[in-house]
Write an enzyme that holds these catalytic residues in place. Structure first.
Site, PDB file in Angstrom:
ATOM      1  N   LYS A 189       0.873  -1.184   0.000  1.00 49.54           N
ATOM      2  CA  LYS A 189       0.000   0.000   0.000  1.00 49.54           C
ATOM      3  C   LYS A 189       0.907   1.231   0.000  1.00 49.54           C
ATOM      4  CE  LYS A 189      -4.144   1.848   0.125  1.00 49.54           C
ATOM      5  NZ  LYS A 189      -4.946   1.892  -1.122  1.00 49.54           N
ATOM      6  N   ASP A 249      -7.072 -15.726   2.653  1.00 48.39           N
ATOM      7  CA  ASP A 249      -8.421 -16.197   2.963  1.00 48.39           C
ATOM      8  C   ASP A 249      -9.370 -15.916   1.805  1.00 48.39           C
ATOM      9  OD1 ASP A 249      -7.562 -17.080   5.396  1.00 48.39           O
ATOM     10  OD2 ASP A 249      -9.038 -15.988   6.572  1.00 48.39           O
TER      11      ASP A 249
END
Length: 374
Positions: A189, A249
Site C-alpha cells: 500500500k 483467505d
C-alpha cells in the site's frame, strides 16, 4: 522424521487425526516417522495455563516439523489477551523464526462448480501466496490502549518492517517464482504507508538479483479486487503479514472452500509448521463434519519442503485428487443435492487411495537403502 503434533482446539483433533492416519500408512511402508503430541492453543491453556506451554515449545524446537490443527473458541474469548489461543500461534511462529508462510490456492477441476466465482473464471487456478509471518502490525511496537488528551480511550498498533525482514521474504518470493512461471507480484500500500514505500523499494532492489523473474507491484485494495475479477493473472504473490492474512483467505474461496487450502510456515533452516488455513470451527466440532483435506494436503507440503521428499508429497496429493474424482464431498465442498460424507469417511477414502494395490510394505525402506527416488 520427528513430527510434533499439535491438534489444538475445535475440529483440530478430528482433522489432525485423519492426517495421522496417512502418516501411519507411510510409517508402515518404512518411512522413519516419529510423532509426539502436545497441547496447544486453548488446549494448552486448559492443560498448563498458557496457550504455548513450555513443554510444547520444547517439543516443537526439538522436532523437524510441526503438524498443527486449529486454535481458538468462544470459551476462551474472555481470557486476557496474552492467554488467548491465538497468542500461542503468534508465539510459536516467533520462537521458531517461521518467517515465510506459503499458501497455495489451486482449484481441483472437480470443485470448479463449488467456487463462488464462475467456473470459467477460476478453472485452472494455481497460485501461491507468500506471506511474511513474523513482522508487520501483528508484532510491531508500541501497541496497546490509552486515553487521549480529551479523555477518549483509543487503541493503537504499529506497522513495522526492517530492510532485512523484507529482503528475506522477497527472496523466498523470487525463488518460488523462479521454480514456477517466473512471474512475481509484490502487494503493498505504497500510496499511503511509509512501511509499504520501504517494502516496494527493497523488493525492487532484490529483483536485480533475479533478472529472469518478471516483477510487478500492486496495491492491496486492487489486488483484492483482481483476485475475484481475474485470479489467473497471478502466479506468485509476495506480501506482508496483514495483507497476506486477508488475501489468502479471499483466495481460499476461489478454490471452492477454505477447507481445501494447506499452508507451510518455514524457517530459514527448513523447519516448518504445517496447518490448514481455516479456523477451529467450534460450531461443528465433534460432529464428524469437518473437511480434513487441507490438513492432509499440509502433510504433502511437509514432505515437499521440510523432508525434501517430493515423491511422497506427490503421492498424498494424488490420493486427494483420486478421492475428489470419485465424487466424495464433505459439506463445505458439496453442491446442493450432493451426498456428503463425514470427516472419518473422507479420511478412510484418502487412506484407501494411499494404500492402493501395487505398493508393497517396505517399499520406502528398500528404496532408501538402494538410493532410489520413488
Amino acid at each position: 522424521m520427528k513430527i510434533a503434533v499439535l491438534a489444538g482446539d475445535g475440529i483440530g483433533p478430528e482433522i489432525v487425526g485423519q492426517a495421522q492416519r496417512v502418516l501411519e500408512v507411510l510409517r508402515a511402508e518404512g518411512l522413519p516417522i516419529e510423532t509426539e503430541a502436545a497441547p496447544f492453543g486453548g488446549a494448552g491453556y486448559d492443560a498448563a495455563g498458557h496457550p504455548l506451554p513450555p513443554a510444547t515449545l520444547a517439543l516443537a524446537q526439538a522436532s523437524d516439523a510441526i503438524l498443527l490443527g486449529a486454535v481458538g473458541g468462544p470459551r476462551y474469548d474472555t481470557l486476557p489477551r496474552a492467554l488467548r489461543p491465538e497468542q500461542g500461534l503468534l508465539g510459536i511462529r516467533k520462537a521458531l523464526e517461521l518467517f515465510a508462510n506459503l499458501r497455495p490456492a489451486m482449484l481441483y477441476p472437480e470443485l470448479a462448480e463449488a467456487s463462488t466465482l464462475k467456473a470459467d473464471v477460476v478453472a485452472g487456478l494455481d497460485l501461491m501466496i507468500i506471506r511474511e509471518l513474523t513482522g508487520d502490525i501483528y508484532f510491531g511496537a508500541p501497541r496497546g490502549r490509552r486515553t487521549d488528551a480529551a479523555g477518549h480511550e483509543e487503541g493503537f498498533d504499529t506497522m513495522h518492517y526492517s530492510v532485512p525482514e523484507i529482503e528475506r521474504i522477497a527472496r523466498v518470493g523470487f525463488d518460488t517464482a523462479r521454480k514456477r512461471s517466473r512471474k512475481l507480484t509484490s502487494v503493498d500500500k505504497a500510496n499511503v504507508l511509509d512501511t509499504s514505500i520501504l517494502w516496494r523499494e527493497v523488493v525492487t532492489r532484490v529483483a536485480s538479483e533475479y533478472p529472469d523473474v518478471a516483477l510487478s507491484h500492486m496495491y492491496v485494495d486492487n489486488a483484492a479486487m483482481q483476485l475475484v475479477r481475474n485470479p489467473k493473472q497471478f502466479d506468485v504473490i509476495v506480501t506482508g503479514n496483514l495483507f497476506g492474512d486477508i488475501l489468502s483467505d479471499e483466495a481460499s474461496m476461489l478454490a471452492g472452500s477454505i477447507g481445501m487450502l494447506p499452508s507451510a510456515s518455514l524457517a530459514a533452516s527448513g523447519k516448518g509448521l504445517y496447518e490448514p488455513i481455516h479456523g477451529s470451527a467450534p460450531d461443528i466440532a465433534g460432529q464428524d463434519k469437518a473437511n480434513p483435506l487441507a490438513t492432509i494436503l499440509s502433510l504433502a507440503m511437509m514432505f515437499r519442503y521440510t523432508f525434501a521428499r517430493a515423491d511422497v508429497a506427490d503421492r498424498i496429493e494424488a490420493a486427494v485428487r483420486a478421492v475428489l474424482r470419485a465424487g466424495l464431498r464433505t459439506g463445505d465442498i458439496a453442491l446442493p443435492g450432493e451426498v456428503t460424507v463425514g470427516t472419518r469417511a473422507m479420511g478412510d477414502a484418502v487412506v484407501a487411495a494411499m494404500s492402493a494395490p501395487g505398493r508393497p510394505k517396505g517399499e520406502y525402506r528398500s528404496a532408501q537403502r538402494e538410493g532410489k527416488s520413488l
